[in-house]
Motif scaffolding. Structure first.
Motif, short mmCIF file in Angstrom:
data_model
loop_
_atom_site.label_atom_id
_atom_site.label_comp_id
_atom_site.label_asym_id
_atom_site.label_seq_id
_atom_site.Cartn_x
_atom_site.Cartn_y
_atom_site.Cartn_z
N THR A 21 17.10 11.95 -53.10
CA THR A 21 16.70 13.09 -53.93
C THR A 21 16.64 14.37 -53.12
O THR A 21 17.17 15.42 -53.53
N ILE A 22 16.02 14.31 -51.95
CA ILE A 22 15.92 15.49 -51.09
C ILE A 22 17.30 15.97 -50.67
O ILE A 22 17.59 17.18 -50.68
N GLN A 23 18.17 15.04 -50.32
CA GLN A 23 19.54 15.40 -49.92
C GLN A 23 20.28 16.05 -51.09
O GLN A 23 21.00 17.04 -50.89
N ALA A 24 20.11 15.50 -52.29
CA ALA A 24 20.80 16.05 -53.47
C ALA A 24 20.29 17.45 -53.80
O ALA A 24 21.08 18.34 -54.14
N ILE A 25 18.98 17.65 -53.72
CA ILE A 25 18.42 18.98 -54.01
C ILE A 25 19.00 20.01 -53.06
O ILE A 25 19.36 21.12 -53.46
N ASP A 26 19.12 19.64 -51.79
CA ASP A 26 19.67 20.56 -50.79
C ASP A 26 21.18 20.77 -50.97
O ASP A 26 21.65 21.90 -51.04
N SER A 27 21.92 19.67 -51.04
CA SER A 27 23.38 19.77 -51.01
C SER A 27 23.97 20.29 -52.32
O SER A 27 25.05 20.90 -52.32
N GLU A 28 23.28 20.09 -53.43
CA GLU A 28 23.81 20.50 -54.73
C GLU A 28 23.24 21.83 -55.22
O GLU A 28 23.49 22.23 -56.36
N GLY A 29 22.48 22.50 -54.38
CA GLY A 29 21.96 23.81 -54.76
C GLY A 29 21.03 23.79 -55.95
O GLY A 29 21.03 24.71 -56.78
N MET A 30 20.22 22.75 -56.06
CA MET A 30 19.38 22.60 -57.24
C MET A 30 18.27 23.65 -57.34
O MET A 30 17.84 23.99 -58.45
N LEU A 31 17.82 24.19 -56.21
CA LEU A 31 16.77 25.20 -56.28
C LEU A 31 17.31 26.47 -56.94
O LEU A 31 16.67 27.03 -57.85
N ASP A 32 18.47 26.91 -56.50
CA ASP A 32 19.09 28.09 -57.11
C ASP A 32 19.42 27.82 -58.58
O ASP A 32 19.24 28.70 -59.44
N ASN A 33 19.89 26.62 -58.86
CA ASN A 33 20.23 26.28 -60.23
C ASN A 33 19.00 26.31 -61.13
O ASN A 33 19.06 26.81 -62.27
#
Length: 204
Positions: free
Chosen positions: A126-138
């Motif tokens: 989950t942490i890796q996906a949040i970082d690599s997929e730009g989920m915060l900006d999204n």
């Protein structure tokens, strides 16, 4: 007023709060509240604890929702988190200042979910996906989009308030007057009806 009328500051070990009140209606603190709370805790030697179980892990558009307010002035001494950090797997955690961990005696820190290998793997992914997929900006961008869309509906439906950060957004229904001077009144059960309609349209 509680520290004046209900309890002496010397008897208070910590203040704990959700940066964005969850089940209470997705309420956000007013400007200056978090900074004032930090000053109050420092003045009386209290710990300031952020409950990020519901608001953390990127939901607000930042890793931790307390950073959304007063320029991150809350600076909690401790953060508790769960739920989103492992995408729903049974994982919970506590992060705190080093000196607080240093003072713990062996065996005093435990947890129901401790050591679950599958949940730990889910949290890492989950942490890796949040970082690599730009989920915060999204989350931030979709949050703005959601707010704008809801505001555009406020003149047509009995929406009295829209609040939140990122994708942690609450809509309140009630009686209101639109810009067209048309009185709007929410019927009983409207929140349930909207929830069911959203589900039928494959919306969470």
């Amino acid at each position: 007023w509680m520290l004046v009328q209900q309890v002496h500051p010397a008897d208070v070990a910590a203040i704990i709060l959700e940066p964005i009140l969850g089940e209470g209606g997705f309420l956000t603190p007013p400007p200056g509240f978090m900074a004032g709370l930090r000053a109050l805790a420092d003045k009386h030697g209290m710990l300031l604890i952020a409950d990020e179980v519901q608001s953390g892990a990127g939901r607000s558009g930042m890793w931790w929702a307390h950073g959304q307010f007063d320029g991150g002035a809350m600076q909690p001494d401790m953060i508790v988190f769960a739920k989103g950090i492992a995408s729903g797997y049974p994982m919970a955690g506590v992060a705190t200042r080093q000196h607080l961990f240093d003072n713990l005696q062996p065996g005093t820190m435990g947890g129901t979910y401790g050591g679950n290998a599958v949940a730990c793997a889910a949290a890492v992914a989950t942490i890796q996906a949040i970082d690599s997929e730009g989920m915060l900006d999204n989350a931030s961008q979709r949050g703005v989009q959601l707010m704008q869309g809801l505001l555009s509906l406020a003149d047509k439906y009995p929406i009295t308030d829209i609040r939140g950060k990122g994708l942690m957004v609450g809509v309140e229904f009630g009686s209101s007057s639109s810009s067209s001077s048309c009185s709007l009144k929410a019927e009983k059960g409207i929140a349930t009806a909207v929830t069911k309609a959203a589900f039928k349209h494959t919306l969470l």
